[in-house]
Design a protein around this motif. Structure first.
Motif, PDB file in Angstrom:
ATOM      1  N   SER A  26       0.808  -1.232   0.000  1.00 50.18           N
ATOM      2  CA  SER A  26       0.000   0.000   0.000  1.00 50.18           C
ATOM      3  C   SER A  26       0.833   1.271   0.000  1.00 50.18           C
ATOM      4  O   SER A  26       0.278   2.374  -0.081  1.00 50.18           O
ATOM      5  CB  SER A  26      -0.925   0.004   1.223  1.00 50.18           C
ATOM      6  N   GLY A  27       2.152   1.124   0.116  1.00 51.37           N
ATOM      7  CA  GLY A  27       2.971   2.320   0.179  1.00 51.37           C
ATOM      8  C   GLY A  27       2.762   3.061   1.489  1.00 51.37           C
ATOM      9  O   GLY A  27       2.355   2.484   2.498  1.00 51.37           O
ATOM     10  N   ILE A  28       3.023   4.339   1.469  1.00 52.19           N
ATOM     11  CA  ILE A  28       2.854   5.155   2.673  1.00 52.19           C
ATOM     12  C   ILE A  28       1.597   5.998   2.490  1.00 52.19           C
ATOM     13  O   ILE A  28       1.555   6.915   1.668  1.00 52.19           O
ATOM     14  CB  ILE A  28       4.077   6.062   2.920  1.00 52.19           C
ATOM     15  N   GLN A  29       0.577   5.677   3.251  1.00 51.46           N
ATOM     16  CA  GLN A  29      -0.704   6.366   3.152  1.00 51.46           C
ATOM     17  C   GLN A  29      -0.673   7.648   4.007  1.00 51.46           C
ATOM     18  O   GLN A  29       0.118   7.754   4.957  1.00 51.46           O
ATOM     19  CB  GLN A  29      -1.818   5.437   3.614  1.00 51.46           C
ATOM     20  N   PRO A  30      -1.511   8.609   3.693  1.00 55.66           N
ATOM     21  CA  PRO A  30      -1.428   9.927   4.347  1.00 55.66           C
ATOM     22  C   PRO A  30      -1.721   9.922   5.841  1.00 55.66           C
ATOM     23  O   PRO A  30      -1.392  10.892   6.534  1.00 55.66           O
ATOM     24  CB  PRO A  30      -2.463  10.771   3.587  1.00 55.66           C
ATOM     25  N   TRP A  31      -2.323   8.864   6.365  1.00 60.46           N
ATOM     26  CA  TRP A  31      -2.595   8.841   7.806  1.00 60.46           C
ATOM     27  C   TRP A  31      -1.404   8.337   8.632  1.00 60.46           C
ATOM     28  O   TRP A  31      -1.440   8.389   9.847  1.00 60.46           O
ATOM     29  CB  TRP A  31      -3.815   7.971   8.105  1.00 60.46           C
ATOM     30  N   GLU A  32      -0.366   7.855   7.966  1.00 59.82           N
ATOM     31  CA  GLU A  32       0.790   7.333   8.702  1.00 59.82           C
ATOM     32  C   GLU A  32       1.560   8.459   9.384  1.00 59.82           C
ATOM     33  O   GLU A  32       1.723   9.555   8.821  1.00 59.82           O
ATOM     34  CB  GLU A  32       1.728   6.557   7.774  1.00 59.82           C
ATOM     35  N   SER A  33       2.061   8.200  10.570  1.00 64.55           N
ATOM     36  CA  SER A  33       2.832   9.214  11.299  1.00 64.55           C
ATOM     37  C   SER A  33       4.096   9.606  10.549  1.00 64.55           C
ATOM     38  O   SER A  33       4.588  10.724  10.712  1.00 64.55           O
ATOM     39  CB  SER A  33       3.181   8.692  12.694  1.00 64.55           C
ATOM     40  N   SER A  34       4.613   8.698   9.731  1.00 65.61           N
ATOM     41  CA  SER A  34       5.840   8.987   8.982  1.00 65.61           C
ATOM     42  C   SER A  34       5.558   9.659   7.639  1.00 65.61           C
ATOM     43  O   SER A  34       6.495  10.000   6.910  1.00 65.61           O
ATOM     44  CB  SER A  34       6.617   7.687   8.736  1.00 65.61           C
ATOM     45  N   TYR A  35       4.279   9.859   7.297  1.00 69.38           N
ATOM     46  CA  TYR A  35       3.936  10.383   5.975  1.00 69.38           C
ATOM     47  C   TYR A  35       4.520  11.756   5.685  1.00 69.38           C
ATOM     48  O   TYR A  35       5.123  11.947   4.610  1.00 69.38           O
ATOM     49  CB  TYR A  35       2.412  10.392   5.786  1.00 69.38           C
ATOM     50  N   PRO A  36       4.383  12.764   6.564  1.00 66.46           N
ATOM     51  CA  PRO A  36       4.891  14.098   6.209  1.00 66.46           C
ATOM     52  C   PRO A  36       6.379  14.088   5.855  1.00 66.46           C
ATOM     53  O   PRO A  36       6.789  14.659   4.827  1.00 66.46           O
ATOM     54  CB  PRO A  36       4.613  14.929   7.467  1.00 66.46           C
ATOM     55  N   ALA A  37       7.189  13.439   6.680  1.00 67.38           N
ATOM     56  CA  ALA A  37       8.627  13.414   6.411  1.00 67.38           C
ATOM     57  C   ALA A  37       8.920  12.640   5.135  1.00 67.38           C
ATOM     58  O   ALA A  37       9.780  13.036   4.331  1.00 67.38           O
ATOM     59  CB  ALA A  37       9.370  12.791   7.587  1.00 67.38           C
ATOM     60  N   MET A  38       8.209  11.556   4.927  1.00 65.39           N
ATOM     61  CA  MET A  38       8.441  10.739   3.741  1.00 65.39           C
ATOM     62  C   MET A  38       8.023  11.490   2.474  1.00 65.39           C
ATOM     63  O   MET A  38       8.717  11.451   1.452  1.00 65.39           O
ATOM     64  CB  MET A  38       7.654   9.430   3.872  1.00 65.39           C
ATOM     65  N   ALA A  39       6.897  12.185   2.542  1.00 67.17           N
ATOM     66  CA  ALA A  39       6.437  12.947   1.380  1.00 67.17           C
ATOM     67  C   ALA A  39       7.443  14.022   1.001  1.00 67.17           C
ATOM     68  O   ALA A  39       7.787  14.189  -0.176  1.00 67.17           O
ATOM     69  CB  ALA A  39       5.066  13.557   1.669  1.00 67.17           C
ATOM     70  N   LYS A  40       7.914  14.760   1.982  1.00 71.29           N
ATOM     71  CA  LYS A  40       8.904  15.800   1.691  1.00 71.29           C
ATOM     72  C   LYS A  40      10.164  15.205   1.081  1.00 71.29           C
ATOM     73  O   LYS A  40      10.734  15.754   0.133  1.00 71.29           O
ATOM     74  CB  LYS A  40       9.246  16.561   2.964  1.00 71.29           C
ATOM     75  N   ALA A  41      10.608  14.083   1.626  1.00 68.95           N
ATOM     76  CA  ALA A  41      11.825  13.454   1.116  1.00 68.95           C
ATOM     77  C   ALA A  41      11.654  12.982  -0.321  1.00 68.95           C
ATOM     78  O   ALA A  41      12.627  12.919  -1.079  1.00 68.95           O
ATOM     79  CB  ALA A  41      12.215  12.277   2.008  1.00 68.95           C
ATOM     80  N   MET A  42      10.419  12.667  -0.700  1.00 68.14           N
ATOM     81  CA  MET A  42      10.155  12.211  -2.060  1.00 68.14           C
ATOM     82  C   MET A  42       9.742  13.350  -2.979  1.00 68.14           C
ATOM     83  O   MET A  42       9.346  13.121  -4.129  1.00 68.14           O
ATOM     84  CB  MET A  42       9.056  11.141  -2.047  1.00 68.14           C
ATOM     85  N   GLY A  43       9.831  14.602  -2.470  1.00 71.49           N
ATOM     86  CA  GLY A  43       9.511  15.761  -3.300  1.00 71.49           C
ATOM     87  C   GLY A  43       8.032  15.997  -3.471  1.00 71.49           C
ATOM     88  O   GLY A  43       7.614  16.642  -4.437  1.00 71.49           O
ATOM     89  N   MET A  44       7.235  15.494  -2.537  1.00 70.95           N
ATOM     90  CA  MET A  44       5.788  15.670  -2.603  1.00 70.95           C
ATOM     91  C   MET A  44       5.350  16.644  -1.522  1.00 70.95           C
ATOM     92  O   MET A  44       5.987  16.763  -0.475  1.00 70.95           O
ATOM     93  CB  MET A  44       5.073  14.322  -2.412  1.00 70.95           C
ATOM     94  N   ASP A  45       4.254  17.313  -1.751  1.00 74.52           N
ATOM     95  CA  ASP A  45       3.681  18.229  -0.770  1.00 74.52           C
ATOM     96  C   ASP A  45       2.766  17.431   0.156  1.00 74.52           C
ATOM     97  O   ASP A  45       1.748  16.883  -0.290  1.00 74.52           O
ATOM     98  CB  ASP A  45       2.884  19.323  -1.477  1.00 74.52           C
ATOM     99  N   PRO A  46       3.087  17.306   1.441  1.00 79.03           N
ATOM    100  CA  PRO A  46       2.238  16.527   2.358  1.00 79.03           C
ATOM    101  C   PRO A  46       0.794  17.003   2.392  1.00 79.03           C
ATOM    102  O   PRO A  46      -0.105  16.220   2.697  1.00 79.03           O
ATOM    103  CB  PRO A  46       2.922  16.713   3.718  1.00 79.03           C
ATOM    104  N   ALA A  47       0.585  18.296   2.068  1.00 78.39           N
ATOM    105  CA  ALA A  47      -0.772  18.839   2.128  1.00 78.39           C
ATOM    106  C   ALA A  47      -1.685  18.211   1.091  1.00 78.39           C
ATOM    107  O   ALA A  47      -2.916  18.237   1.240  1.00 78.39           O
ATOM    108  CB  ALA A  47      -0.730  20.359   1.932  1.00 78.39           C
ATOM    109  N   THR A  48      -1.117  17.612   0.041  1.00 80.01           N
ATOM    110  CA  THR A  48      -1.947  16.988  -0.992  1.00 80.01           C
ATOM    111  C   THR A  48      -2.604  15.703  -0.497  1.00 80.01           C
ATOM    112  O   THR A  48      -3.580  15.240  -1.077  1.00 80.01           O
ATOM    113  CB  THR A  48      -1.106  16.654  -2.228  1.00 80.01           C
TER     114      THR A  48
END
Length: 955
Positions: free
Chosen positions: A374-396
């Motif tokens: 399932s990858g990293i879903q937006p409800w995961e506690s690690s999502y914001p840091a992971m999204a930023k590291a992958m060049g994604m905006d966590p707000a999306t």
């Protein structure tokens, strides 16, 4: 698995001059058009300095091993193993592949010869074992790709000529393993068993043409987490063939031994892995887990690993309450909502770190289940840091796909998602991939690659790695341990697993872990579960498991007697055997030959070694034939047909000797596991422990089974610190043990220890156990007399004792330096060694007589055990008090035994006659009415059971 295994027929061959070829550059290089090249090509000098095998695997073979002919290159790796490459563009592959990572082997002796007929040339390569012929048409239109018309290999198998050519089917392949047993009902697997590296045909072909490559073979990770991480690359485009021909005949051991030289060794798991594992699909709270651990300790049941299934993370219901998931309860990746997760369920586990601290305080290792698809879903506690590291905006709030072949994703995934959980106290992961069978890179399956990245991530951290996942295909023998999947909880599933586990050795996969007891529906009768655990004790990993079914029970103390006691004793036996199992696991690392393996590895010429699929070798000293069928309803005895190979064998539960080759029908009660030891087998064991490493292995228990006069045996105990990777760098100890029987005197020598490691014992005690043999008349340790306990004086050394029911002499040895040799001599009364036939099977007779006695004790008032039965049954007990009377007691036993059996028959017959009277005159009972039909049936069954057990007592 992209493996093609083919067959061959006979041809002859002439070879001449020894080949000598200069070095070839290590990277693929462009070739001129075939017609512009000589038939045998001399390559450019090597530019890569050779690195020692321990430091780095070298995928580039020694240039002297190359023979290049047009667009084909042959690499002679061993006398029986040849790599065969053809490339339309003339560029050959020197990168490590997923399977073959080290081709830099000592070049074996071989010759080459070229014969011409116009523009047609025939290249012949001959080793001590193989003759290869390759025909090349030198015309411009000829490509030279391998076909049945231009390539053949000849060898001799069992004295008969055999020939192979491309396209030939191997009908005698001995098979390998499969990705999973999910849903398997006995041998009915959802996915086919892949082909193995060994065959009764005498050859096997591995087609490596389309397997992905590594960009580096530097797997030593000397710089820790800063080390370069070898990563996957695709094979170059264009037509090409890359085959490995294994022509080892029936030398299966040599096949696997050479395979791990080119494909990497089978790693040694941490020592705790050989303890017991608890696992269950259940949404446990932290309190429930602590209660289970407490019950393990209260019931003297050892445990090392607690596996927590998917209930540890945020659940489907919790996510739905948060408004997550679509109308079909799928997450953004279109996988089941709540199936994957990386965030603790804080209702079940309010303080995860403190909870994990408690588990570690109980000396347990913890593994968490993850379904990473399932990858990293937006409800995961690690999502914001992971999204930023992958060049994604966590707000999306867009999920991050699981793109594990993307190195950027993988590094961030480990550093930001998994490593923080490991720092909390997670020891390793259960990688429960059940989804798609492809990744974004062609040819890379998720299972194979997940195993690689998780295993090597731990190596980069400087740990001795362990993971828990399914088989990913050839080459995955480097990344253990295997989770075999969700089997059906029936006898057929148990019956399939011994063969399945042993056969995996044919691809180097040594560590399958099965759901002991089966997965679904989970609820099993006590007999089936007990037999499954007995198999598990003599398998690579002992892990009980079941599905989410309230009726499923895997707590061994929750089973009724006698099953509970038998299960506990089996767990304890597993721990007692740990020194032996760990030594055999080290041997697996050294040799490439799995310690649980088929019989045909050692007896390849015996058809019975292939036909008796339920049997396997468990290390070098034991043959196991686990009970996989239900016992007789009356006696409880399970009948097994056992084939024993050539040699002298001793049946562990009974002490009975057999001379092989022979097939025997044997009966086993529920507490007996059919294990056969080689005559003179030396089996090191340890004292009872509640977890691995609870205390030092002190004393070391050395079991020596009876040797024939004039014979000797030896064994070498392996030890290290159990958790570090330094075992690969000669940081360990070996303790030699030798036994020699000369007439009536047995001499056992232990040590001195060789090597060292941090924490090794500088001195230790020993306990020598001599089962299934006469008691001694005289014992010395290092020349000093040791008296029996009954006559030991206060100034004497600790005395020896005798366990009469198993005819086991037990000799304690006080603490001595491990750097010195210990010599124990045991002398028996003159001529007793030659009279072992008088005590053959005595252990088994004692067990059956006791079971008969117990059965008759269930029959009063219609019958009671006769005194003559008790007299015979007590022989072993009396021997324990007075071993010096052994000859007299054994003679009396043989005199009274037939009388005891006759008396049982009489008592049973008379008891059956009294049954009607018993039924008509029920005894008075203060507790109220008695169900006389049930009571009568109990006694009828007990009488019948006593008769059958007594009949088996003399066998």
């Amino acid at each position: 698995m992209r493996t093609s295994l083919l067959h061959f027929a006979a041809i002859g061959f002439v070879v001449s001059s020894t080949i000598g070829i200069s070095a070839q550059a290590p990277q693929p290089e462009a070739r001129s058009h075939p017609q512009d090249q000589p038939l045998v090509q001399t390559a450019a000098p090597a530019t890569m300095q050779r690195v020692p095998r321990e430091a780095i695997d070298d995928p580039v073979a020694d240039p002297k091993a190359f023979v290049v002919s047009g667009n084909a290159r042959f690499t002679v790796l061993t006398p029986q193993l040849i790599r065969m490459e053809w490339a339309a563009d003339g560029k050959f592959e020197n990168h490590a592949s997923f399977v073959f990572i080290n081709r830099r082997l000592p070049v074996p002796k071989f010759t080459q010869r070229i014969e011409y007929a116009g523009k047609v040339g025939v290249l012949q390569i001959k080793t001590d074992a193989l003759e290869l012929s390759y025909t090349v048409d030198g015309t411009p239109d000829s490509k030279g790709a391998f076909t049945a018309d231009n390539l053949k290999i000849e060898l001799t198998v069992d004295g008969k000529p055999v020939a192979w050519h491309p396209g030939l089917t191997d009908t005698e392949n001995l098979q390998g393993t499969t990705r999973t047993l999910d849903g398997a009902l006995g041998s009915k697997t959802r996915e086919p068993i892949e082909q193995g590296l060994v065959s009764r045909s005498g050859w096997a072909l591995v087609d490596d043409s389309t397997r992905p490559l590594f960009d580096s073979a530097n797997f030593n990770f000397r710089e820790g987490e800063k080390s370069p991480w070898p990563w996957v690359i695709e094979r170059p485009a264009g037509e090409r063939q890359d085959w490995y021909f294994f022509g080892y005949g029936h030398d299966y051991r040599k096949t696997l031994s050479d395979y791990v030289r080119v494909a990497g060794r089978i790693p040694l798991p941490p020592r705790f892995a050989f303890g017991t594992w608890w696992s269950r699909y259940w949404d446990y709270s932290d309190q429930e887990i602590e209660e289970i651990i407490h019950d393990f300790h209260e019931n003297s049941t050892p445990l090392d690993v607690f596996v927590i299934d998917m209930g540890w993370h945020t659940s489907k219901d919790q996510l739905q309450a948060m408004g997550e998931g679509d109308k079909n309860n799928m997450d953004q990746s279109k996988h089941f909502l709540g199936w994957s997760g990386y965030t603790w369920n804080n209702v079940l586990f309010p303080y995860p770190e403190l909870f994990l601290d408690r588990l570690h305080a109980n000396h347990l290792k913890t593994s968490l289940n993850i379904h990473p698809a399932s990858g990293i879903q937006p409800w995961e506690s690690s999502y914001p840091a992971m999204a930023k590291a992958m060049g994604m905006d966590p707000a999306t709030k867009q999920f991050i796909p699981y793109d594990i072949t993307n190195k950027r994703f993988a590094e961030n995934y480990f550093n930001l998602v998994l490593h923080p959980l490991e720092k909390q106290g997670i020891d390793f992961w259960w990688l429960d991939w059940q989804q798609e069978q492809n990744t974004k890179m062609a040819g890379v399956t998720p299972t194979w690659w997940i195993n690689y990245v998780h295993f090597t991530d731990q190596e980069r951290e400087g740990r001795r790695p362990i993971l828990f996942h399914r088989w990913g295909g050839l080459g995955n023998h480097r990344y253990q341990i295997g989770f075999s999947g969700d089997t059906v909880s029936v006898w057929d599933s148990l019956a399939f697993q011994p063969w399945f586990t042993a056969t995996a050795a044919n691809v180097g996969y040594a560590y399958w872990s099965h759901d002991i007891g089966g997965h679904m529906p989970g609820a099993v009768e006590p007999e089936l579960f007990t037999r499954w655990v007995e198999f598990g004790a003599f398998s690579p990993i002992l892990r009980t498991h079941t599905t989410k079914n309230p009726e499923s029970e895997r707590r061994i103390w929750a089973y009724p007697e006698p099953y509970s006691s038998i299960l506990r004793a089996t767990f304890q036996l597993r721990y007692a055997l740990q020194p032996y199992i760990y030594t055999e696991a080290r041997r697996t690392y050294d040799t490439g030959i799995a310690f649980l393996r088929p019989l045909y590895y050692d007896w390849p010429d015996a058809s019975e070694a292939y036909d008796n699929k339920n049997e396997y070798l468990f290390g070098d000293q034991m043959l196991v034939s686990p009970v996989v069928t239900a016992g007789d309803k009356t006696s409880g005895l399970a009948t097994e047909k056992v084939w024993l190979p050539k040699g002298e064998w001793i049946e562990r539960p009974t002490g009975k000797h057999f001379t092989g080759p022979t097939s025997v029908d044997r009966n086993f009660s529920i507490d007996q596991t059919p294990v056969y030891l080689k005559a003179g087998a030396i089996v090191p064991m340890q004292p009872q422990m509640i977890y691995t490493g609870e205390k030092p292995v002190d004393p070391l228990i050395v079991n020596v089974w009876p040797l024939e006069p004039g014979a000797s045996s030896s064994y070498t105990l392996y030890e290290d610190n159990g958790i570090a990777e330094e075992y690969q760098h000669d940081i360990f100890t070996r303790t030699p043990i030798k036994a020699t029987q000369t007439g009536d005197t047995l001499r056992v020598e232990i040590g001195p220890v060789e090597g060292s490691f941090s924490g090794m014992l500088k001195d230790r005690g020993y306990t020598l156990r001599l089962p299934a043999d006469w008691p001694p008349a005289y014992v010395t340790v290092n020349g000093a007399a040791v008296n029996p306990v009954a006559t030991a004086c206060t100034r004497c050394r600790p005395g020896w004792t005798f366990e009469g029911n198993t005819l086991t002499t037990i000799i304690p040895v006080e603490h001595l330096s491990t750097s010195s040799k210990v010599t124990i001599e045991v002398r028996r009364a003159g001529g007793l060694t030659a009279r072992r036939n008088e005590i053959d099977g005595f252990n088994g007779a004692m067990a059956r007589l006791r079971e008969t006695y117990n059965a008759l004790n269930m029959t009063p008032p219609v019958a009671t055990p006769p005194d003559v039965l008790i007299d015979a049954m007590q022989t072993g007990d009396r021997l324990g008090y007075h071993p010096e009377l052994a000859q007299k007691e054994v003679a009396h036993f043989h005199e009274v035994m037939p009388k005891a059996l006759a008396a049982v028959s009489t008592v049973v017959a008379e008891g059956q006659k009294r049954m009607d009277e018993y039924a008509q005159h029920p005894p008075r009972h203060d507790a109220g009415p008695i169900d006389m039909k049930a009571e009568t049936q109990k006694r009828t069954d007990a009488l019948a059971r006593a008769q059958k057990l007594a009949s088996d007592a003399g066998k």
